[in-house]
Scaffold this active site. Structure first.
Site, mmCIF file in Angstrom:
data_model
loop_
_atom_site.group_PDB
_atom_site.id
_atom_site.type_symbol
_atom_site.label_atom_id
_atom_site.label_comp_id
_atom_site.label_asym_id
_atom_site.label_seq_id
_atom_site.Cartn_x
_atom_site.Cartn_y
_atom_site.Cartn_z
ATOM 1 N N LYS A 203 11.902 44.066 35.052
ATOM 2 C CA LYS A 203 10.921 43.762 36.094
ATOM 3 C C LYS A 203 9.763 42.996 35.453
ATOM 4 O O LYS A 203 8.898 43.578 34.809
ATOM 5 C CB LYS A 203 10.437 45.061 36.749
ATOM 6 C CG LYS A 203 9.634 44.839 38.041
ATOM 7 C CD LYS A 203 8.185 44.649 37.730
ATOM 8 C CE LYS A 203 7.379 44.343 38.967
ATOM 9 N NZ LYS A 203 6.037 43.821 38.636
ATOM 10 N N GLU B 235 4.422 50.246 24.674
ATOM 11 C CA GLU B 235 3.665 49.323 23.826
ATOM 12 C C GLU B 235 2.491 48.845 24.654
ATOM 13 O O GLU B 235 2.644 48.059 25.576
ATOM 14 C CB GLU B 235 4.555 48.166 23.379
ATOM 15 C CG GLU B 235 4.051 47.471 22.114
ATOM 16 C CD GLU B 235 3.185 46.275 22.418
ATOM 17 O OE1 GLU B 235 1.936 46.473 22.456
ATOM 18 O OE2 GLU B 235 3.706 45.183 22.611
ATOM 19 N N CYS C 230 -1.704 41.551 22.799
ATOM 20 C CA CYS C 230 -2.187 42.911 22.602
ATOM 21 C C CYS C 230 -2.739 43.142 21.211
ATOM 22 O O CYS C 230 -3.637 43.961 21.015
ATOM 23 C CB CYS C 230 -1.073 43.909 22.905
ATOM 24 S SG CYS C 230 0.465 43.550 22.024
ATOM 25 N N GLU D 29 -10.463 46.326 25.869
ATOM 26 C CA GLU D 29 -9.586 45.177 25.619
ATOM 27 C C GLU D 29 -9.910 44.054 26.593
ATOM 28 O O GLU D 29 -9.748 44.194 27.804
ATOM 29 C CB GLU D 29 -8.116 45.589 25.758
ATOM 30 C CG GLU D 29 -7.168 44.480 25.369
ATOM 31 C CD GLU D 29 -5.714 44.909 25.417
ATOM 32 O OE1 GLU D 29 -4.929 44.471 24.566
ATOM 33 O OE2 GLU D 29 -5.362 45.700 26.333
#
Length: 492
Positions: free
Chosen positions: A180, A254, A290, A398
């Site tokens: 997905k 992750e 990331c 982040e």
């Protein structure tokens, strides 16, 4: 994949065939360089999810029974097929999420090929069990078995890479998979699924496009899904954990990062500056990764020199421009919502006392005043913010863009505390010629990966995963199999 006069129209890939969404509804896919729609992707619903999962159940029943060598041969064919279509896939990735062509074509596609090659070998070596001496009349051994159906949730910043690292190892282990992709960048993944299904038996790999709230949630909580692999945000991981609380599933997560980049006064300054910029945070996909080195700490004696070196590299080595031009080094923010989010972090940082040293300007009409084609794109300059405290939100949250903070430090103990002062633990960079110091810090930094005099080097030969809120587990054959223990009593 169909082509109209102006737009691509993509379909889901279910049981080896292109399947339009049952709702007959589509999302617009926008080229972030220009802000214009270039494709339509399925706005699927729960019925489409059910169809994809049922197909995967059927696919798993036959795929998991094949020998490892036969599966490896299928993976070899996929590897060859992907290389034949590498230029097409690289261009789709570039147009769909703004990652510059010089990195997608010459860096990304070879990386995908290396993952498929590693999975070919792992299909055999990674699925071996062990024989144990449990007594004269006992035969004891372990079997590594596939889970069955894997649900893979992949992000918009690097769709083809995360698709590959999940699918290649899940398939090598004998699972089927439902992928997905994010509705914000699904074009390359849907085409990738088409190409892979030209090789695989029906049902082994399915790709379905839709929003996370309905399609993603229904997929991960589906009772016939046996394993979940997510690359995404902590918020998504929490939502998945809640949705599977009553029926726990094995997961690989992750998640995000806020990686420290530490430069000591004995480092090679120019080498470190390149690591901070082109490899660290001012990357071809605009720092939307990331593990980006978004917190830079520089020892006081070389602080001004490092800033000068970074400034020179940004000016001379990181031209922003048409993402399909091989000379362009950094692209735009991948979508409008995230573009506004990143800009808001810069404004918040300034309000909290951060000082803009480099960049900070945004908007296609500002960044590219001489190129009307890019006027409505989601462009943001490489931005470096000087801070005096690690407690600012820009240092703790982040941002996921070409935005880094820089802060001075004096001692090893001080910078170690700063490096670990975050809820994340995905990566860290150290720049020093003192290997004793490097070895000490490697063991004390709470991070899944540490690079010394380098940054962001990854490959299938070593695992990549996080500590703390950066997640757990790695996409590997071992993670996509489970151990079964067997004891056989030999009658005398």
């Amino acid at each position: 994949m169909e082509m109209t006069k102006k737009e691509l129209i993509l379909s889901n890939i279910i049981h080896g065939e292109q399947q339009p969404p049952s709702s007959q509804s589509y999302f617009d896919s926008v080229n972030p360089s220009t802000g214009s729609v270039f494709a339509k992707i399925p706005a699927s619903n729960k019925d489409d999810v059910d169809a994809a999962v049922y197909s995967a159940v059927e696919g798993a029943s036959s795929w998991g029974k094949l020998t490892s060598a036969v599966r490896a041969d299928y993976l070899r064919q996929i590897h060859d097929h992907i290389l034949l279509h590498g230029q097409e896939l690289a261009k789709l990735e570039t147009v769909d999420n703004g990652w510059v062509i010089r990195e997608t074509e010459y860096g990304l596609i070879p990386s995908l090929a290396s993952i498929w090659l590693d999975a070919i070998n792992a299909a055999i070596s990674g699925t071996k069990g062990e024989t144990i001496n449990a007594g004269e009349d006992i035969v004891a051994y372990t079997i590594r078995e596939p889970y069955g159906v894997v649900a893979a949730i992949i992000p918009w910043n690097a769709p083809l890479f995360t698709f590959t690292i999940k699918a290649a190892y899940a398939l090598a282990a004998g699972n089927s998979i439902v992928v997905k992709p994010s509705e914000l960048a699904a074009v390359s993944s849907l085409r990738y699924g088409e190409l892979i299904n030209e090789i695989l038996p029906p049902g082994v790999l399915n790709v379905i496009s839709g929003d996370g709230k309905d399609v993603g949630a229904h997929l991960v909580s589906h009772p016939l899904v046996d394993k979940i692999s997510l690359t995404g945000s902590g918020a998504t991981a929490s939502a998945i954990a809640r949705s599977t609380a009553d029926s726990p599933k094995s997961m690989i997560l992750e998640l995000g990062g806020k990686s420290p980049h530490i430069i000591f006064d004995d480092a090679a300054i120019q080498q470190a500056a390149f690591g901070l910029t082109l490899n660290g945070i001012f990357t071809g996909n605009a720092g939307q990764l990331c593990v980006g080195g978004s917190r830079i700490y520089v020892q006081r004696g070389i602080y001004d020199e490092v800033i000068a070196a970074v400034r020179q590299i940004v000016s001379a080595e990181i031209p922003l421009g048409d993402t399909e031009n091989p000379l362009s080094a950094m692209g735009p923010i991948a979508n409008a919502a995230h573009y506004n989010k990143v800009r808001s972090y810069i404004e918040l940082a300034k309000e909290e006392g951060a000082k803009v040293l480099i960049g900070g300007h945004s908007g296609g009409e500002v960044v590219h005043p001489d190129n009307p084609k890019l006027a409505h794109g989601y462009w943001l300059e490489p931005t470096l913010l000087e801070v005096t405290s690690n407690k600012l939100r820009i240092c703790q949250e982040e941002v996921f863009g070409p935005v880094a903070t820089i802060q001075v430090f004096d001692t090893e103990e001080e910078v170690l505390a700063l490096a670990n002062d975050t809820e994340f633990g995905l990566g860290a960079g150290l720049w020093t010629n003192d290997l004793h110091r490097a070895n000490r810090l490697i063991r004390q930094i709470k991070s899944g990966s540490v690079w010394v005099n380098d940054f962001r080097r990854v490959g299938p030969e070593l695992p990549f995963g996080g500590f703390k809120k950066s997640g757990f587990g790695t996409d590997s054959v071992a993670e996509f199999t489970r151990n079964k223990t067997v004891y056989v009593k030999i009658n005398q």
